[in-house]
Design a protein around this motif. Structure first.
Motif, PDB file in Angstrom:
ATOM      1  N   HIS A   1      18.734 -40.989  20.216  1.00 43.20           N
ATOM      2  CA  HIS A   1      18.541 -41.235  21.648  1.00 43.20           C
ATOM      3  C   HIS A   1      17.723 -42.502  21.856  1.00 43.20           C
ATOM      4  O   HIS A   1      18.047 -43.316  22.720  1.00 43.20           O
ATOM      5  CB  HIS A   1      17.868 -40.034  22.322  1.00 43.20           C
ATOM      6  CG  HIS A   1      17.735 -40.192  23.804  1.00 43.20           C
ATOM      7  ND1 HIS A   1      16.688 -40.871  24.379  1.00 43.20           N
ATOM      8  CD2 HIS A   1      18.535 -39.797  24.812  1.00 43.20           C
ATOM      9  CE1 HIS A   1      16.847 -40.873  25.697  1.00 43.20           C
ATOM     10  NE2 HIS A   1      17.954 -40.230  25.985  1.00 43.20           N
TER      11      HIS A   1
ATOM     12  N   SER B   1      19.132 -45.529  23.897  1.00 42.30           N
ATOM     13  CA  SER B   1      18.383 -45.796  25.124  1.00 42.30           C
ATOM     14  C   SER B   1      17.960 -47.264  25.169  1.00 42.30           C
ATOM     15  O   SER B   1      18.051 -47.923  26.204  1.00 42.30           O
ATOM     16  CB  SER B   1      17.152 -44.880  25.181  1.00 42.30           C
ATOM     17  OG  SER B   1      16.345 -45.214  26.278  1.00 42.30           O
TER      18      SER B   1
ATOM     19  N   GLU C   1      21.805 -45.185  30.529  1.00 43.85           N
ATOM     20  CA  GLU C   1      20.871 -44.061  30.544  1.00 43.85           C
ATOM     21  C   GLU C   1      20.703 -43.627  31.989  1.00 43.85           C
ATOM     22  O   GLU C   1      20.459 -44.455  32.876  1.00 43.85           O
ATOM     23  CB  GLU C   1      19.527 -44.480  29.949  1.00 43.85           C
ATOM     24  CG  GLU C   1      18.550 -43.323  29.874  1.00 43.85           C
ATOM     25  CD  GLU C   1      17.329 -43.656  29.027  1.00 43.85           C
ATOM     26  OE1 GLU C   1      17.285 -44.736  28.411  1.00 43.85           O
ATOM     27  OE2 GLU C   1      16.429 -42.819  28.997  1.00 43.85           O
TER      28      GLU C   1
END
Ligand SMILES: [Zn+2]
Length: 120
Positions: A2, A6, A79
């Motif tokens: 992530h 991100s 995101e």
């Protein structure tokens, strides 16, 4: 994973820690995988369940992340501005802001409306 995606979604380089962790996960997943060649289709890494054992799901995610990292569609990773989930923005305008209009989008709009009417 992530943290890396991100950062990519935000247009900044990921931290060394996040990048090295994902790199390690991909290398480990590759050790449990085999090249799948079918005709002229793109060659893909396929995780072998008998080699992956309990890390099968993690390995498949790492292989999928590796594929995404090497595809042009990587530039469509976004995101969610409300919940931080990651998604692929395949909208025509490439201006999608939420993972889901039904959840985060409506919540953000309701919040904006609440603040606007409260100030009025
Ligand atoms: Zn969201």
């Amino acid at each position: 994973m992530h943290a890396v995606f991100s950062a990519i979604a935000g247009g900044v380089p990921p931290s060394d820690t996040a990048r090295l962790r994902l790199e390690g996960d991909i290398v480990e997943a590759m050790r449990h995988s085999t090249l799948c060649v079918e005709g002229r289709a793109a060659v893909r890494w396929t995780v072998r369940p008998e080699k992956a054992g309990s890390s099968l799901i993690k390995d498949r995610l790492a292989i999928a992340a590796n594929e995404l990292l090497s595809q042009p569609i990587l530039s469509n990773v976004r995101e969610c501005s409300a919940c931080s989930w990651l998604f692929l923005d395949l909208s025509r305008s490439r201006s999608r802001r939420w993972c889901s209009m039904a959840t985060c989008g409506n919540r953000a709009k309701a919040q904006r409306h609440y603040h606007a009417t409260r100030e009025a």
